[in-house]
Design an enzyme around this catalytic site. Structure first.
Site, PDB file in Angstrom:
ATOM      1  N   GLU A 194       0.379  -2.598 -12.313  1.00  0.00           N
ATOM      2  CA  GLU A 194      -0.199  -2.298 -13.624  1.00  0.00           C
ATOM      3  C   GLU A 194       0.884  -2.111 -14.682  1.00  0.00           C
ATOM      4  O   GLU A 194       1.778  -1.283 -14.544  1.00  0.00           O
ATOM      5  CB  GLU A 194      -1.058  -1.035 -13.534  1.00  0.00           C
ATOM      6  CG  GLU A 194      -2.330  -1.259 -12.746  1.00  0.00           C
ATOM      7  CD  GLU A 194      -3.073   0.014 -12.429  1.00  0.00           C
ATOM      8  OE1 GLU A 194      -4.224  -0.104 -11.973  1.00  0.00           O
ATOM      9  OE2 GLU A 194      -2.505   1.096 -12.622  1.00  0.00           O
ATOM     10  N   LYS A 242      -4.861  -7.031  -2.127  1.00  0.00           N
ATOM     11  CA  LYS A 242      -5.134  -6.571  -3.480  1.00  0.00           C
ATOM     12  C   LYS A 242      -4.404  -5.258  -3.690  1.00  0.00           C
ATOM     13  O   LYS A 242      -4.137  -4.512  -2.752  1.00  0.00           O
ATOM     14  CB  LYS A 242      -6.630  -6.412  -3.751  1.00  0.00           C
ATOM     15  CG  LYS A 242      -7.369  -5.326  -3.011  1.00  0.00           C
ATOM     16  CD  LYS A 242      -7.191  -3.883  -3.453  1.00  0.00           C
ATOM     17  CE  LYS A 242      -7.386  -3.695  -4.945  1.00  0.00           C
ATOM     18  NZ  LYS A 242      -7.111  -2.258  -5.337  1.00  0.00           N
ATOM     19  N   SER A 283     -10.566   7.412 -12.106  1.00  0.00           N
ATOM     20  CA  SER A 283     -10.367   7.367 -10.658  1.00  0.00           C
ATOM     21  C   SER A 283     -10.813   8.668 -10.012  1.00  0.00           C
ATOM     22  O   SER A 283     -10.676   8.846  -8.840  1.00  0.00           O
ATOM     23  CB  SER A 283      -8.900   7.072 -10.319  1.00  0.00           C
ATOM     24  OG  SER A 283      -8.051   8.047 -10.870  1.00  0.00           O
ATOM     25  N   THR A 295      -9.261  -5.531  -8.265  1.00  0.00           N
ATOM     26  CA  THR A 295      -9.751  -4.487  -9.179  1.00  0.00           C
ATOM     27  C   THR A 295      -8.996  -4.647 -10.498  1.00  0.00           C
ATOM     28  O   THR A 295      -9.401  -5.418 -11.353  1.00  0.00           O
ATOM     29  CB  THR A 295      -9.575  -3.077  -8.586  1.00  0.00           C
ATOM     30  OG1 THR A 295      -8.227  -2.906  -8.137  1.00  0.00           O
ATOM     31  CG2 THR A 295     -10.521  -2.859  -7.421  1.00  0.00           C
ATOM     32  N   THR A 297      -1.867   1.295  -2.830  1.00  0.00           N
ATOM     33  CA  THR A 297      -3.344   1.250  -2.889  1.00  0.00           C
ATOM     34  C   THR A 297      -3.754  -0.139  -2.601  1.00  0.00           C
ATOM     35  O   THR A 297      -3.950  -0.908  -3.487  1.00  0.00           O
ATOM     36  CB  THR A 297      -3.881   1.595  -4.251  1.00  0.00           C
ATOM     37  OG1 THR A 297      -4.406   2.867  -4.158  1.00  0.00           O
ATOM     38  CG2 THR A 297      -5.061   0.823  -4.682  1.00  0.00           C
TER      39      THR A 297
END
EC number: 2.3.1.35
Length: 405
Positions: free
Chosen positions: A281, A190, A405, A167, A201
């Site tokens: 991130e 991932k 989200s 993602t 996540t």
């Protein structure tokens, strides 16, 4: 680092779920993502055995595919895992669960037509992406049949699958351990945001060609997860979709000891967790927070997590600031046993605080590199634990303010 040798085998980062014998995989673009990038992955177990185990999010709000996969795993048997990115299928009500069920049924039908009699109850489903929207089934269902025919038996199929589950990840994440006794464990993962204790996540699929039982897999997976994915904590957020699956087919005809199995599964999980941390991130610093001398292991985890989650600590590390005072402040509010006058802190092996007071030269410690080790010695017991985390950067804020989200 792409290959690491140990006394028992070799860990390779250029191979994934198809590194063990008897597994096929594929990754294609189903049209779920507006970008047109790959967004559907399949991992298929050719047998002869189909043992499986899984661990899932502890978030009380669970996505439809999590509820489905938990249900089918009660049989401790899986032939296939289908995964999509571009949509979480979370908070979508009964219709979302029906979409998951339909996906499994369509895959079972496609695999059966392909020549492998399969039931929907032998298929796990995983999804990742935006919460709250149903999946575009008009695009997904035709792609389910297509991906069955795209499955390859080589390593490239595993890499294609790893690409398709991304993602906000910037790179695919794969690892494989080849044991010297000719059996293997492979995996893909991932996850780049919402990395937190209930697995982060993440979607993770692990495979092995060892001849082992589902009970052995469950024990190995839970031990590995507790020390790796459960101790990856980037932003304290816990996803609705976290799933880690482990499939075994016995194709190597080698039965390792439980200790050997646990070591190999841990090696792959630990490397994947490190890759998840490195690709979090907005990350500019890869941080390991180690707490020693706690009253027990649980308190060490609590203390390390308190430091890893503290915004002031994380922003100091982003600025390469050896601000040990923020570390003490963070650990001081943790619900643990401590004596402020016995706490010592080191950054990258350099003492910055000894027995609760600053050490000479503490402000001059260089933290400009990408890797930072924070060691906190509580000196009240023998408990210890390590948490992986990152800094808190401009990039993290920008990415998450732009990503719904």
């Amino acid at each position: 680092m792409t290959t690491t040798d140990s006394g028992t085998g070799k860990l390779v980062r250029t191979q994934g779920v198809t590194a063990p014998l008897g597994f096929r995989a594929a990754g294609i673009a189903a049209g779920i993502k507006a970008s047109g990038k790959p967004d559907l992955a399949l991992v298929f177990n050719e047998g002869p055995e189909y043992a499986a185990a899984g661990v899932f999010t502890r978030n009380k709000v669970k996505a439809a595919p999590v509820l489905w996969s938990q249900q089918v795993l009660t049989s401790r048997r899986l032939r296939a895992v289908i995964l999509n990115s571009g949509g979480a299928n979370a908070c979508t009500g009964p219709e979302g669960f029906q979409d998951t069920h339909r996906t499994a049924e369509e895959l079972a039908r496609a695999l059966s037509n392909w020549g492998t009699e399969t039931g929907a109850g032998e298929i796990a489903v995983c999804s990742t992406g935006l919460i709250g929207d149903r999946l575009p089934m008009d695009k997904l269902i035709p792609a389910v049949t297509e991906i069955v025919h795209e499955m390859g038996g080589g390593l490239s199929g595993g890499t294609d699958a790893a690409h398709a589950i991304m993602t906000t990840d910037t790179v695919p994440k794969e690892a494989a351990f080849h044991h010297r006794d000719k059996w293997n464990v492979g995996g893909m993962a991932k996850g780049a945001g919402m990395l937190a204790p209930s697995l982060a996540t993440m979607l993770v699929v692990l495979t092995t060609d060892a001849a082992v039982t589902a009970e052995q897999l469950d024990t190995a997976l839970r031990k590995a997860t507790r020390l790796t994915f459960d101790r990856l904590d980037v932003d304290g957020s816990c996803s609705t979709n976290d799933t880690v699956l482990l499939l075994a087919n016995g194709a190597s005809e080698v039965t390792p000891s439980q200790e050997e199995l646990e070591a190999a599964v841990f090696a792959v999980c630990d490397d994947l967790a490190a890759q998840l941390m490195a690709d979090a991130e907005g990350v500019t610093k890869r941080v390991r927070v180690t707490v020693t001398g706690a009253a027990n292991e649980d308190e060490a985890v609590t203390a390390a997590r308190a430091i890893a989650r503290d915004s002031l600590v994380k922003t100091a590390l982003f600025g390469s600031d050896p601000n040990w005072g923020r570390v003490l402040a963070a650990v001081g509010i943790a619900p643990i046993t401590l004596d402020p006058d016995r706490i010592s802190v080191s950054f990258n092996g350099n003492p910055v605080c000894v027995n609760g007071v600053g050490a000479p030269g503490a402000r001059q410690v260089d933290l400009s590199g990408a890797d930072i080790d924070v060691l906190v010695e509580l000196n009240v017991g023998d408990g210890e634990a390590m948490i992986r985390t990152t800094d808190l950067s401009h990039g993290y804020v920008e990415e998450n303010s732009a990503y719904s989200s």
